[in-house]
Design a protein around this motif. Structure first.
Motif, mmCIF file in Angstrom:
data_model
loop_
_atom_site.group_PDB
_atom_site.id
_atom_site.type_symbol
_atom_site.label_atom_id
_atom_site.label_comp_id
_atom_site.label_asym_id
_atom_site.label_seq_id
_atom_site.Cartn_x
_atom_site.Cartn_y
_atom_site.Cartn_z
ATOM 1 N N GLU A 60 9.147 -65.010 -76.917
ATOM 2 C CA GLU A 60 8.369 -65.874 -77.849
ATOM 3 C C GLU A 60 8.990 -65.440 -79.366
ATOM 4 O O GLU A 60 9.291 -66.181 -80.169
ATOM 5 N N ALA B 256 12.715 -66.344 -79.804
ATOM 6 C CA ALA B 256 12.962 -67.714 -79.984
ATOM 7 C C ALA B 256 12.837 -67.950 -81.610
ATOM 8 O O ALA B 256 13.090 -68.893 -82.043
ATOM 9 N N ASP C 82 9.286 -70.276 -69.203
ATOM 10 C CA ASP C 82 9.288 -71.636 -69.620
ATOM 11 C C ASP C 82 10.731 -72.104 -69.964
ATOM 12 O O ASP C 82 11.418 -71.498 -70.867
ATOM 13 N N LEU D 85 11.287 -72.724 -73.949
ATOM 14 C CA LEU D 85 11.271 -71.255 -74.611
ATOM 15 C C LEU D 85 12.682 -70.479 -74.242
ATOM 16 O O LEU D 85 13.156 -69.787 -74.962
ATOM 17 N N GLU E 112 15.451 -71.656 -76.142
ATOM 18 C CA GLU E 112 15.241 -71.322 -77.493
ATOM 19 C C GLU E 112 15.608 -69.909 -77.972
ATOM 20 O O GLU E 112 16.161 -69.602 -79.040
#
Length: 331
Positions: free
Chosen positions: A139, A142, A312, A315, A318
């Motif tokens: 996360e 990203a 995911d 994700l 990114e």
């Protein structure tokens, strides 16, 4: 329910396959057999236990492991490291199976940068380019423009135009060291690694007084007062290179103690002393998370191809952008 079925059911709770192999099992022999049969590659970090380093196909620091993961033609990547490293391997190889011996092998530094909080922080500095250390979740990657490791961080910061403001996350100690090295005025996220903040400067200086012929060498995730007294500051691979090239015969080493295994193989005639930490329970700094992986968990993980690391797809796409920028700049 079978033993395997029960272990799978408890996998998320425990983080690993809780199965007892036969007592007579030869882990080295069985892992080698499974690796060949399944076309698997075992990637291990220098902070893993000695036996895991010895059986791995490749042992490296975060940058070298990311590079190896990007180029492998194996069908299965067994990552003997911590969760963010296996995530990075999966981002680079979305169609390959990536497994981690223990899903709960986390990272205190990655944990110190929660994605929601960092997203808010980033919004507060809209014109800033984000450089994040590889020790972060998918996360955070990203939300990042360029990922870096301690091996290439200085090079990456220097590649950015001088008039471009920068946010550096999550390690405040590495960030402060980079500000000193590059002269850039970066905004730092307030995160840290518990392993590298555990060192006792008082004990290290006392140890140095007893060994004045030793050189203190340290990882840049360590606190500033320790870096000031270090003869050399560098990444994991940098520290390994330094002990080989230095004329000194004795070193006080301020990083995770697992590195000493490879160092002893490289410089068997030199004296290597792990830097002491605060507290009386241990005379060196160990990463609890890195040591969660064991030969038993590695064997079970390869045999049953679990626990698997999945991300995911959106994700992963990114997060890939910032990692690929790092790999391109590291050529």
């Amino acid at each position: 329910m079978t033993t395997l079925g029960k272990a799978k059911e408890n996998l998320q709770e425990k983080g690993f396959l809780d199965i007892e192999p036969p007592k007579s099992i030869d882990f080295i022999k069985e892992i080698k057999k499974l690796r060949k049969k399944k076309n698997a590659i075992i990637l291990a970090h220098y902070y893993q236990e000695d036996a895991i380093q010895d059986i791995a196909d490749f042992v490296g620091d975060s940058l070298a492991l990311a590079q190896k993961a990007a180029e492998t033609d194996a069908d299965i990547i067994v990552f003997a490291g911590v969760h963010f490293m296996a995530e990075t391997a999966k981002i680079l190889n979305p169609t390959k199976k990536v497994v981690l011996p223990d899903l709960k092998a986390g990272c205190s530094l990655a944990d110190s940068c929660p994605p929601a909080d960092f997203a808010t922080f980033k919004k507060e500095h809209p014109n800033h380019l984000v450089v994040s250390y590889v020790n972060t979740s998918a996360e955070i990657k990203a939300l990042t423009d360029i990922v870096c490791t301690s091996s290439n961080a200085e090079k990456i910061i220097n590649s950015i135009p001088k008039n471009q403001p920068i946010i550096f996350a999550p390690d405040r100690n590495l960030g402060a060291w980079l500000i000193k090295k590059t002269g850039r005025d970066m905004i730092l996220w307030d995160g840290a690694c518990m392993v590298h903040e555990a060192f006792s400067i008082e004990k290290i200086l006392n140890l140095y007084a007893e060994n004045p012929d030793a050189e203190i060498i340290a990882h840049p995730e360590s606190e500033a007062h320790l870096l000031k007294v270090a003869k050399y500051v560098g990444s994991t691979s940098g520290l390994l290179n330094y002990v080989q090239k230095s004329n000194a015969k004795k070193f006080i080493i301020a990083t995770e103690v697992g590195i000493l295994h490879k160092m002893r193989q490289l410089v068997p005639n030199k004296i290597l002393i792990p830097a002491p930490v605060d507290g009386d329970n241990c005379n060196c700094s160990e990463c609890f998370y890195m040591k969660m992986n064991t030969m038993k968990k590695l064997y079970l993980c390869l045999k049953h191809e679990l626990p698997e690391v999945n991300i995911d797809a959106k994700l992963s796409k990114e997060a890939l952008v910032s990692i690929e920028r790092m790999l391109e700049l590291s050529k």
